[in-house]
Each structure stands twice: as C-alpha cells, then as structure tokens.
Design a protein around this motif. Structure first.
Motif, PDB file in Angstrom:
ATOM      1  N   TYR A  98      53.239  63.098  46.280  1.00 40.33           N
ATOM      2  CA  TYR A  98      52.725  62.117  45.292  1.00 40.33           C
ATOM      3  C   TYR A  98      51.237  61.831  45.953  1.00 40.33           C
ATOM      4  O   TYR A  98      50.784  62.384  46.438  1.00 40.33           O
ATOM      5  CB  TYR A  98      53.279  60.683  45.182  1.00 40.33           C
ATOM      6  N   VAL A  99      49.946  61.957  44.524  1.00 43.91           N
ATOM      7  CA  VAL A  99      48.658  61.616  45.535  1.00 43.91           C
ATOM      8  C   VAL A  99      48.525  60.234  44.605  1.00 43.91           C
ATOM      9  O   VAL A  99      49.181  59.256  43.573  1.00 43.91           O
ATOM     10  CB  VAL A  99      47.728  62.675  44.741  1.00 43.91           C
ATOM     11  N   PHE A 100      47.668  59.062  45.195  1.00 43.83           N
ATOM     12  CA  PHE A 100      47.337  57.374  45.376  1.00 43.83           C
ATOM     13  C   PHE A 100      45.575  57.174  44.159  1.00 43.83           C
ATOM     14  O   PHE A 100      45.029  58.127  45.140  1.00 43.83           O
ATOM     15  CB  PHE A 100      47.855  57.060  45.781  1.00 43.83           C
ATOM     16  N   ALA A 101      45.380  56.234  44.000  1.00 46.22           N
ATOM     17  CA  ALA A 101      44.592  56.030  43.214  1.00 46.22           C
ATOM     18  C   ALA A 101      44.754  54.804  42.962  1.00 46.22           C
ATOM     19  O   ALA A 101      44.818  53.716  43.297  1.00 46.22           O
ATOM     20  CB  ALA A 101      43.555  56.617  42.505  1.00 46.22           C
ATOM     21  N   GLY A 102      43.291  53.890  44.075  1.00 40.55           N
ATOM     22  CA  GLY A 102      42.884  52.617  43.713  1.00 40.55           C
ATOM     23  C   GLY A 102      41.936  51.561  44.154  1.00 40.55           C
ATOM     24  O   GLY A 102      41.266  52.954  45.231  1.00 40.55           O
ATOM     25  N   ALA A 103      42.048  50.824  43.072  1.00 46.30           N
ATOM     26  CA  ALA A 103      39.951  50.356  43.584  1.00 46.30           C
ATOM     27  C   ALA A 103      40.217  49.142  43.440  1.00 46.30           C
ATOM     28  O   ALA A 103      41.072  48.856  41.628  1.00 46.30           O
ATOM     29  CB  ALA A 103      39.112  51.055  43.696  1.00 46.30           C
ATOM     30  N   ALA A 104      39.149  47.444  43.537  1.00 50.15           N
ATOM     31  CA  ALA A 104      38.674  46.823  43.388  1.00 50.15           C
ATOM     32  C   ALA A 104      37.549  46.580  42.838  1.00 50.15           C
ATOM     33  O   ALA A 104      37.137  47.167  43.389  1.00 50.15           O
ATOM     34  CB  ALA A 104      39.831  45.898  43.547  1.00 50.15           C
ATOM     35  N   TYR A 105      37.639  45.342  41.928  1.00 50.10           N
ATOM     36  CA  TYR A 105      35.939  45.150  41.124  1.00 50.10           C
ATOM     37  C   TYR A 105      36.238  44.069  41.509  1.00 50.10           C
ATOM     38  O   TYR A 105      36.774  42.830  40.843  1.00 50.10           O
ATOM     39  CB  TYR A 105      35.593  46.264  40.329  1.00 50.10           C
ATOM     40  N   THR A 106      34.316  43.022  42.016  1.00 47.90           N
ATOM     41  CA  THR A 106      34.762  41.949  41.871  1.00 47.90           C
ATOM     42  C   THR A 106      33.183  42.190  41.306  1.00 47.90           C
ATOM     43  O   THR A 106      32.157  42.195  42.160  1.00 47.90           O
ATOM     44  CB  THR A 106      34.255  41.133  43.088  1.00 47.90           C
ATOM     45  N   PRO A 107      33.061  41.270  40.058  1.00 45.76           N
ATOM     46  CA  PRO A 107      31.858  41.629  39.642  1.00 45.76           C
ATOM     47  C   PRO A 107      30.189  40.861  40.037  1.00 45.76           C
ATOM     48  O   PRO A 107      30.352  39.615  40.918  1.00 45.76           O
ATOM     49  CB  PRO A 107      31.669  41.455  38.154  1.00 45.76           C
ATOM     50  N   ALA A 108      29.437  41.749  40.424  1.00 45.03           N
ATOM     51  CA  ALA A 108      28.419  40.366  40.838  1.00 45.03           C
ATOM     52  C   ALA A 108      27.657  40.127  39.631  1.00 45.03           C
ATOM     53  O   ALA A 108      27.805  40.225  38.182  1.00 45.03           O
ATOM     54  CB  ALA A 108      26.983  41.696  41.200  1.00 45.03           C
ATOM     55  N   GLU A 109      26.643  38.682  39.344  1.00 43.73           N
ATOM     56  CA  GLU A 109      26.347  37.828  39.035  1.00 43.73           C
ATOM     57  C   GLU A 109      25.363  38.509  37.284  1.00 43.73           C
ATOM     58  O   GLU A 109      25.196  38.480  36.315  1.00 43.73           O
ATOM     59  CB  GLU A 109      25.517  36.668  39.157  1.00 43.73           C
ATOM     60  N   ARG A 110      24.413  40.014  38.273  1.00 47.22           N
ATOM     61  CA  ARG A 110      23.648  40.463  37.517  1.00 47.22           C
ATOM     62  C   ARG A 110      24.293  41.183  36.509  1.00 47.22           C
ATOM     63  O   ARG A 110      23.503  42.173  35.593  1.00 47.22           O
ATOM     64  CB  ARG A 110      23.129  41.178  38.228  1.00 47.22           C
ATOM     65  N   ASN A 111      25.463  42.028  36.529  1.00 50.34           N
ATOM     66  CA  ASN A 111      26.357  42.872  35.406  1.00 50.34           C
ATOM     67  C   ASN A 111      25.809  42.323  34.139  1.00 50.34           C
ATOM     68  O   ASN A 111      26.763  41.208  33.811  1.00 50.34           O
ATOM     69  CB  ASN A 111      26.973  43.464  36.401  1.00 50.34           C
ATOM     70  N   PRO A 112      25.820  43.367  33.707  1.00 47.50           N
ATOM     71  CA  PRO A 112      25.169  42.579  31.318  1.00 47.50           C
ATOM     72  C   PRO A 112      26.456  42.517  31.463  1.00 47.50           C
ATOM     73  O   PRO A 112      27.143  42.372  29.892  1.00 47.50           O
ATOM     74  CB  PRO A 112      23.991  43.195  31.710  1.00 47.50           C
ATOM     75  N   PHE A 113      27.385  43.530  31.681  1.00 41.26           N
ATOM     76  CA  PHE A 113      28.104  44.352  30.592  1.00 41.26           C
ATOM     77  C   PHE A 113      29.992  42.927  30.809  1.00 41.26           C
ATOM     78  O   PHE A 113      30.628  43.257  30.014  1.00 41.26           O
ATOM     79  CB  PHE A 113      28.464  45.909  30.786  1.00 41.26           C
ATOM     80  N   PHE A 114      30.342  43.108  32.341  1.00 41.64           N
ATOM     81  CA  PHE A 114      31.520  42.837  32.445  1.00 41.64           C
ATOM     82  C   PHE A 114      31.755  41.723  33.519  1.00 41.64           C
ATOM     83  O   PHE A 114      31.267  42.315  33.971  1.00 41.64           O
ATOM     84  CB  PHE A 114      33.138  43.612  33.084  1.00 41.64           C
ATOM     85  N   GLN A 115      32.182  40.600  33.441  1.00 43.80           N
ATOM     86  CA  GLN A 115      32.064  39.568  34.508  1.00 43.80           C
ATOM     87  C   GLN A 115      33.729  39.419  34.784  1.00 43.80           C
ATOM     88  O   GLN A 115      34.222  38.214  35.160  1.00 43.80           O
ATOM     89  CB  GLN A 115      31.481  38.480  33.801  1.00 43.80           C
ATOM     90  N   TYR A 116      34.770  40.587  34.520  1.00 46.00           N
ATOM     91  CA  TYR A 116      35.677  40.196  34.903  1.00 46.00           C
ATOM     92  C   TYR A 116      36.144  40.713  36.288  1.00 46.00           C
ATOM     93  O   TYR A 116      36.244  41.655  36.291  1.00 46.00           O
ATOM     94  CB  TYR A 116      36.474  39.500  34.509  1.00 46.00           C
TER      95      TYR A 116
END
Length: 502
Positions: free
Chosen positions: A409-427
């Motif tokens: 198998y091959v795997f991918a995975g990552a998490a994201y916590t938005p920075a306040e200055r990001n205007p597009f996505f806040q979750y």
C-alpha cells in the motif's frame, strides 16, 4: 455520522466526459503510455559500483500524466522524454501531501507528514538539526553538495535545504504573498550550470528546483502554443482555487449553447474574496498554459542535460527528475489544490513523475508501487551509504532485480490548522488516503463551527482509473478493510493522535 460522497449515474457519465477534455484525453493517454517508455527488462543488473555523482531536478507541481514519457499526447517534454528513454521510469510513485512543504520534508527525512509535523507554512518551526536527511548522509560520505532552489517551501529557513553545503535562492523576499515571487528555472538553472562546470571533478550532489509549473500559469513566461486561438478574458497572471467540491452552474452562453461554468476564487484585491467565472474554453486554456509552462521548463532542463554530456559526466552521474505533487483542473469541481488548506488526494495530485537515469542500470518502466519517502533510501542504497534508522521509506532496488513487492500500500496524510491571515478557509482539516493497485480510499474530516463532518471516497482503480465514481457505499467490506489498514499505518508511525474514531 460520516457523510458519503455519492454521484448519480447521470452525473458520473457527465464527469467521465468532463474528465476526458480536462485531462487532454486521459483514456487515450493510458494507451499511448504503454509505448511511451522503455519496456520492462527481464533483469536489471546491480548498481555497478557506488562512485556516482547525483543531480536532483525538481519541477514542483508537475503532473506525471502531462509528460510525454507518461503517455501525454501533447509534446510538452521532449528533453525529459529523451532522458526517460535511457532511464528508469517509475510509473506508480505517490507523494504524501497535496502541497510542497510537507511533501518535500518527507522526501528529505524519509518520514510521513504526520511524523515530521511540518504541515503548516505559517506555523512551522524549522526541522530540528538532529533529524537526519539523506543529504546529511551523503555529506558525511564525502560529497560536496549545493542546492539552487526557488525559495518558498524549499527555503533554507525550514531546515531541509540548509543541509546542503551551499544554498542559492534567487527570491529576495520569500515571505511576500505574491505568487510571482516563486523562484523558477530561468533563475535557478544558470548558476547551477556554472556550479556544475566548476565542480565536475569532485564527487557532488546538485539540486535544482523551480516553481515554473505552479500557478499562475502565465508566469514566468506565457506559452499559449497549445491553445493559440483562445479569446477569453481570464487574467492568467493570477492564481485561482476552489476550496470546496464546487458544482458547475449551467448557463446559456452568448452563442446560445448551454455550458458548465465554474466559480473559482482568486486572491482578494480589496479585502474581500471574489469569484471568477470559468467557462469550458477558459479551463481548457488554463490547462494549455500549464502545459506550456512544462514545455518552457523542459527546454531549460534540456540545457542542463546537455551540460552533463558535454562535461563527460554521463557515465558517472545519477540524474533524478521528480515533482513534489501534481494539480487539479476541474475534476470533482476541484481547481488547484486549495493551497495548504484542504487536501485534494486524487491521483492528479498524488501521482508524481520519477525518472532516474543510472549509468549502470538498463532503461525500463517500473510498475510497482513506490512512495516519495522511498527515493532517499534508494539513492543511499545505490551510493553505498547506510540509511538512518529513522527513515520509514524503503529502497526500491528489489523492484529492479526480482519484481518483488516493496509496498503493498501507499499512504498520504496531512492536517491543517488555519492561520488568521488566510482569507479563504478558516477551519481545521485532516485528510488521509490509502491505495494499492486496485482500490483507493480517501477520508477527509473538516472541523466546522457546528462540529466535525466526515467524507469517505473509494475508487475502483481497475474499472475507474480517473477516480470519477465513488463506490464506497457499494463496497462496505473493502472500505472496512482499508480503514483498518489506514489505522494500522497511523499506529505504526506513532501518529495515533491523528487517528479518526470511526
């Protein structure tokens, strides 16, 4: 409860047609690809010694299926295709994230993003000096090393390219939020070629990287030759993204035809987000400009490859061409990759090109599953160096000698916590995928203000290689099996804090 992403049979049929023109005829390409690279040899010999130089060429954001040697019908990459004809062409290599920083840190450290933790540019601390990279190993073994990179996610301040003996970065202000500031091959290659001439008699490692194929696709130099008749009004000196799985609006155009129109976001200019209408002709031109950027970069890379031959280095230099990830052009309503926000883990993004010219190995196509983290251990193996115990990748040498399975198998995975200055996505968001030759499972969790929402997608890659029809609900046993594989992987890499509670 998990929210399953489903499509009706009518929608799926429409997506098939849409994908064919979005990808430039992928169904045709899969047939062309059979003859585009060398046929597998019955046996490849051993590496034939370890006294080789190493040149790494990274064209970030380049899709494998937009190169001629991977079956693309447009003539985007004549120089890379020429290299491929005398090289190992790995046809099933997969990255671990949909954007460069976590992916390239995984490359250097041979660890997954959940392990090294560098998954947010704004909040990332430098890679700890005690974390080994394959560059550290090569330096210890007597190699002189230099990197000529386009800054941003290759910047030395993140602690990975700083491991090279010298780092050359042409971008004066890498923190400015201007996509045009991304460094490109026309800036990184000339000094790299001069360094090569000066160090040709030494045992060396040279990295050359550029963001030529990153949006905006009319920068650094617009090349419209694949769609010269475009008459639209989209400004392609800007980047455009979607951050949700957008559905097209069906509108009647001035010509009287009904067409699907996408609303795609671009960077705010007056403090607010705004959407731009993309008609099919606009999307086609976006793809054509992307292909034009590949062609521009290929011509520049050809100069470096000519230098290797002219300097008499071909028989003692391993040349590696790769990309960190690919890109999206409308499949499932996705354009680009949402930046570092939400993952787009389709093969358009995760399947990357990997072409390796090894003077002692016969050219061939390699079909076995490989991961981006396997590249470092493979190079160290060929160069007679011991991989650090922290490396999670494996040498791909067995794929060349006895057709052994290196990765089930091959795997991918990552998490994201938005920075306040990001205007597009806040979750907050987290995304994973697990894949073998037949099945692929993608799981995404979004932490909206009303609570987390989950989405599962599963694709039968045998019957649906374009990942158009989600069959998760029709194959619950396979979903359960792949969820278990995914959970075991997270436990194995000591990333239990990221494990979903299914």
């Amino acid at each position: 409860m998990p929210i399953s992403v489903q499509r009706s049979s009518v929608a799926a049929g429409g997506l098939v047609l849409l994908a064919l023109w979005l990808t430039g005829g992928a169904a045709t390409n899969s047939l062309l690809a059979q003859d585009a690279v060398p046929k597998p040899a019955a046996q490849s010999g051993a590496a034939g010694g370890t006294n080789f130089n190493l040149i790494l060429i990274s064209l970030t954001n380049t899709r494998a299926d937009h190169l001629g040697c991977y079956g693309y019908e447009r003539d985007t990459s004549p120089n890379l295709d020429k290299l491929a004809r005398r090289s190992l062409v790995f046809r099933n290599v997969f990255s671990h994230a949909s954007w460069t920083l976590p992916a390239v840190i995984s490359l250097f450290t041979s660890t997954y993003p959940f392990t090294h933790g560098m998954m947010n540019r704004e909040q990332a601390a430098p890679l700890p000096p005690e974390t080994p990279t394959f560059i550290d190993v090569l330096k210890t073994n007597g190699y002189v090393t230099a990197a000529f990179v386009g800054s941003r996610d290759y910047a030395a301040r993140f602690g990975h390219t700083s491991r090279f003996g010298s780092v050359h970065d042409p971008v004066r202000n890498p923190d400015q939020e201007d996509w045009k500031a991304y460094g490109v091959m026309q800036n990184t290659l000339p000094p790299a070629r001069e360094w090569l001439r000066q160090n040709r008699d030494r045992k060396f490692v040279l990295l050359v990287q550029g963001y030529d194929t990153h949006c905006p696709f009319a920068v650094p130099k617009e090349n419209p030759r694949f769609d010269p008749g475009y008459k639209g009004a989209i400004d392609f000196t800007k980047c455009y993204w979607t951050f949700e799985k957008t559905r097209p609006l069906t509108v009647r155009s001035k010509s009287g035809r009904y067409e699907d129109v996408y609303l795609i976001k671009t960077k705010p200019t007056e403090g607010d987000n705004y959407d731009v209408q993309f008609y099919p002709d606009d999307v086609r031109h976006m793809i054509a400009l992307y292909d034009g950027e590949i062609a521009n970069a290929d011509a520049l890379i050809g100069g470096l490859l000519d230098d290797v031959a002219a300097l008499g280095l071909e028989q003692r230099t391993i040349i590696v061409f790769y990309a960190d990830h690919g890109d999206m052009f409308g499949k499932h309503g996705r354009f680009m990759r949402g930046g570092p926000l939400r993952g787009t883990f389709y093969d358009d993004v995760l399947r990357i090109p990997l072409i390796i010219h090894h003077p002692a190995l016969k050219p061939r196509a390699v079909e076995g599953l490989a991961q981006f983290i396997d590249l470092g251990p493979t190079l160290l193996d060929w160069l007679g160096c011991q991989a650090p115990p922290t490396f999670r990748g494996k040498s791909l040498r067995p794929l060349l000698t006895d057709q052994a399975v290196v990765n089930e198998y091959v795997f991918a995975g990552a998490a994201y916590t938005p920075a306040e200055r990001n205007p597009f996505f806040q979750y907050d968001s987290v995304i994973y995928s697990v894949r073998n030759h037949r099945w692929k499972l993608i799981f995404e969790r979004l932490h909206y203000s009303v609570g987390p929402q989950d989405a599962f997608e599963m694709y039968d890659l045998k019957s649906d290689p374009q990942e158009l029809l989600n069959v998760a609900d029709k194959n619950p046993e396979t979903v359960t099996q792949l969820k278990k594989v995914l959970s075991n992987w997270l436990t194995d890499i000591k990333a239990d804090k990221f494990k979903p509670q299914w």
